[in-house]
Enzyme design. Structure first.
Site, mmCIF file in Angstrom:
data_model
loop_
_atom_site.group_PDB
_atom_site.id
_atom_site.type_symbol
_atom_site.label_atom_id
_atom_site.label_comp_id
_atom_site.label_asym_id
_atom_site.label_seq_id
_atom_site.Cartn_x
_atom_site.Cartn_y
_atom_site.Cartn_z
ATOM 1 N N ASN A 9 -61.688 -34.220 -21.369
ATOM 2 C CA ASN A 9 -62.174 -33.214 -22.318
ATOM 3 C C ASN A 9 -62.540 -33.951 -23.601
ATOM 4 O O ASN A 9 -61.665 -34.369 -24.349
ATOM 5 C CB ASN A 9 -61.069 -32.183 -22.566
ATOM 6 C CG ASN A 9 -61.454 -31.178 -23.632
ATOM 7 O OD1 ASN A 9 -62.607 -31.130 -24.073
ATOM 8 N ND2 ASN A 9 -60.499 -30.370 -24.053
ATOM 9 N N LYS A 11 -63.951 -32.804 -26.213
ATOM 10 C CA LYS A 11 -63.856 -31.967 -27.423
ATOM 11 C C LYS A 11 -65.118 -32.154 -28.278
ATOM 12 O O LYS A 11 -66.193 -32.328 -27.717
ATOM 13 C CB LYS A 11 -62.561 -32.278 -28.174
ATOM 14 C CG LYS A 11 -61.346 -32.218 -27.233
ATOM 15 C CD LYS A 11 -60.009 -32.278 -27.914
ATOM 16 C CE LYS A 11 -58.902 -32.206 -26.860
ATOM 17 N NZ LYS A 11 -57.559 -32.181 -27.429
ATOM 18 N N HIS A 94 -58.157 -23.313 -23.479
ATOM 19 C CA HIS A 94 -57.607 -24.486 -24.168
ATOM 20 C C HIS A 94 -56.868 -24.046 -25.435
ATOM 21 O O HIS A 94 -57.306 -23.125 -26.121
ATOM 22 C CB HIS A 94 -58.720 -25.477 -24.511
ATOM 23 C CG HIS A 94 -58.170 -26.808 -24.902
ATOM 24 N ND1 HIS A 94 -57.664 -27.050 -26.160
ATOM 25 C CD2 HIS A 94 -57.989 -27.945 -24.196
ATOM 26 C CE1 HIS A 94 -57.209 -28.298 -26.206
ATOM 27 N NE2 HIS A 94 -57.396 -28.859 -25.026
ATOM 28 N N GLU A 96 -56.739 -25.244 -28.299
ATOM 29 C CA GLU A 96 -57.532 -25.284 -29.533
ATOM 30 C C GLU A 96 -58.401 -24.032 -29.648
ATOM 31 O O GLU A 96 -58.647 -23.536 -30.750
ATOM 32 C CB GLU A 96 -58.367 -26.573 -29.576
ATOM 33 C CG GLU A 96 -57.470 -27.782 -29.843
ATOM 34 C CD GLU A 96 -57.953 -29.086 -29.231
ATOM 35 O OE1 GLU A 96 -59.134 -29.198 -28.871
ATOM 36 O OE2 GLU A 96 -57.115 -30.004 -29.104
ATOM 37 N N GLU A 166 -50.789 -27.847 -20.600
ATOM 38 C CA GLU A 166 -50.943 -28.674 -21.792
ATOM 39 C C GLU A 166 -49.989 -28.178 -22.875
ATOM 40 O O GLU A 166 -50.348 -27.278 -23.652
ATOM 41 C CB GLU A 166 -52.389 -28.600 -22.304
ATOM 42 C CG GLU A 166 -53.422 -29.114 -21.325
ATOM 43 C CD GLU A 166 -54.670 -29.648 -22.040
ATOM 44 O OE1 GLU A 166 -55.047 -30.784 -21.750
ATOM 45 O OE2 GLU A 166 -55.237 -28.940 -22.887
ATOM 46 N N GLY A 172 -52.802 -34.558 -28.682
ATOM 47 C CA GLY A 172 -53.302 -35.339 -29.804
ATOM 48 C C GLY A 172 -52.203 -35.866 -30.708
ATOM 49 O O GLY A 172 -52.470 -36.360 -31.799
ATOM 50 N N SER A 212 -51.670 -36.160 -24.544
ATOM 51 C CA SER A 212 -51.380 -37.574 -24.810
ATOM 52 C C SER A 212 -51.188 -38.404 -23.535
ATOM 53 O O SER A 212 -50.342 -39.296 -23.505
ATOM 54 C CB SER A 212 -50.177 -37.718 -25.743
ATOM 55 O OG SER A 212 -50.458 -37.120 -27.003
HETATM 56 P P1 13P Z 1 -55.018 -35.621 -25.860
HETATM 57 O O1 13P Z 1 -55.067 -36.369 -24.552
HETATM 58 O O2 13P Z 1 -55.869 -36.236 -26.925
HETATM 59 O O3 13P Z 1 -53.619 -35.334 -26.285
HETATM 60 O O4 13P Z 1 -55.703 -34.163 -25.567
HETATM 61 C C1 13P Z 1 -55.300 -33.444 -24.475
HETATM 62 C C2 13P Z 1 -56.199 -32.271 -24.341
HETATM 63 O O5 13P Z 1 -56.187 -31.382 -25.175
HETATM 64 C C3 13P Z 1 -57.105 -32.213 -23.195
HETATM 65 O O6 13P Z 1 -57.700 -30.962 -23.066
#
Ligand code: 13P
Length: 249
Positions: A9, A11, A94, A96, A166, A172, A212
Site C-alpha cells: 500500500n 498510500k 484502512h 487512515e 492492521e 507507521g 511495520s
Molecule cells: P506500515 O508498513 O508503514 O506500518 O503501514 C502499514 C499499512 O498501513 C499498510 O496498509
C-alpha cells in the site's frame, strides 16, 4: 485452499516516474513464487501502473473507492472507473480512511456491497487502537468491525474477500505486533468466521497482517499458521525491501 498474498500500500507516495520505476524494479526482481503480489499506487497513476505491470504477475489495486456507481460526488472515484482501467481489487476500511476521512462501519458496508455488486475483489482492513489493546478490548473491537461491515454477506461473497489485520498502534510506528500477537488475533478471526459461517469458509479466507512489516520481521510474522501474508506500507516503497518481504513467506 487460501492464497498467500503480499500487497504494497503506497498510500500518498511516489510521483509518476517513481511509480513506473518501482513497478519495473519489483517485476525485475520477483522470485519464482506462488505468492500473489499486489501493489496499490495512488489513483492518478493507476493506469500507468497497470501498463507498467502488464507483462508481470503483479496486480495493481486501488487504495479506496466510492460507494456509488456514478453521480454528483465531486472528487470521488467509482468502482466502474477502476474496472475501466483494469483494476479489479480495492483496499477498503484502512485505518487512515477511518481516522482521517470519517469512514465508519455503515459507509464501509456500502462500499463493500458496491465492490461485490460489480464483482471486484476486496482487501478489507481492520484493527484495534492502542487504547483498545491496553484495555484488553482488542478482540471485541475487531469482532465488531468485521461484523458491522461484512457479516451481512452470504458465503459466496467471501470468495472475493481478503482480510488484513492492521493494529493501528503498529502502522507507521516501527512497533510491529509480535508473531505471537499476530497469530493470536488471526486465529481469533478465523475462529469467528467459523462460528459465523463455517469451517470451510474460515479455512479458505486469506488473512494478512499489516503494521511495520519489514524484511527483518517478516519471516517471524509469516511463519505463523494463520498469517497468510502481509499488507505493507513503508517497506513497500523500496523494491529491495518489498522483494525481501515477499521472499520471507
Ligand atoms: P506500515 O508498513 O508503514 O506500518 O503501514 C502499514 C499499512 O498501513 C499498510 O496498509
Amino acid at each position: 485452499m487460501r492464497k498467500q498474498i503480499v500487497a504494497g500500500n503506497w498510500k500518498m507516495n511516489n510521483n509518476l516516474q517513481e511509480t513506473k520505476e518501482l513497478i519495473n524494479d519489483i517485476a525485475a526482481h520477483l522470485p519464482q513464487t506462488n505468492t500473489k503480489v499486489m501493489v496499490a499506487p495512488t489513483f492518478v497513476y493507476l493506469q500507468h501502473a497497470v501498463a507498467a505491470a502488464k507483462d508481470s504477475p503483479i496486480e495493481i489495486i486501488a487504495q479506496n473507492m466510492h460507494f456509488a456507481a456514478q453521480g454528483a460526488y465531486t472528487g470521488e472515484i467509482s468502482s466502474t472507473m477502476l474496472q475501466d482501467i483494469g483494476v479489479q481489487t480495492v483496499i477498503l476500511g484502512h485505518s487512515e480512511r477511518r481516522a482521517y476521512f470519517g469512514e465508519d462501519a455503515s459507509l464501509l458496508r456500502t462500499k463493500v456491497d458496491r465492490a461485490l455488486e460489480v464483482n471486484m475483489q476486496i482487501v478489507f482492513c481492520f484493527g484495534e487502537e492502542l487504547e483498545d489493546r491496553k484495555a484488553g478490548n482488542h478482540f471485541d473491537v475487531v469482532q465488531e468491525q468485521l461484523s458491522d461491515a461484512l457479516f451481512h454477506l452470504g458465503e459466496k461473497a467471501w470468495e472475493q474477500i481478503v482480510l488484513a489485520y492492521e493494529p493501528v498502534w503498529a502502522i507507521g510506528t516501527g512497533e510491529t505486533a509480535s508473531g505471537a500477537q499476530a497469530q493470536e488475533m488471526h486465529a481469533f478471526v478465523r475462529n469467528t468466521l467459523e462460528q459465523q459461517y463455517n469451517g470451510q469458509l474460515a479455512a479458505s479466507t486469506s488473512i494478512l497482517y499489516g503494521g511495520s512489516v519489514k524484511p527483518n520481521n517478516a519471516a517471524d510474522l509469516f511463519s505463523n499458521p494463520d498469517v497468510d501474508g502481509g499488507l505493507i506500507g513503508g517497506a513497500a516503497l523500496k523494491a529491495e525491501d518489498f522483494i525481501a518481504i515477499i521472499k520471507a513467506i
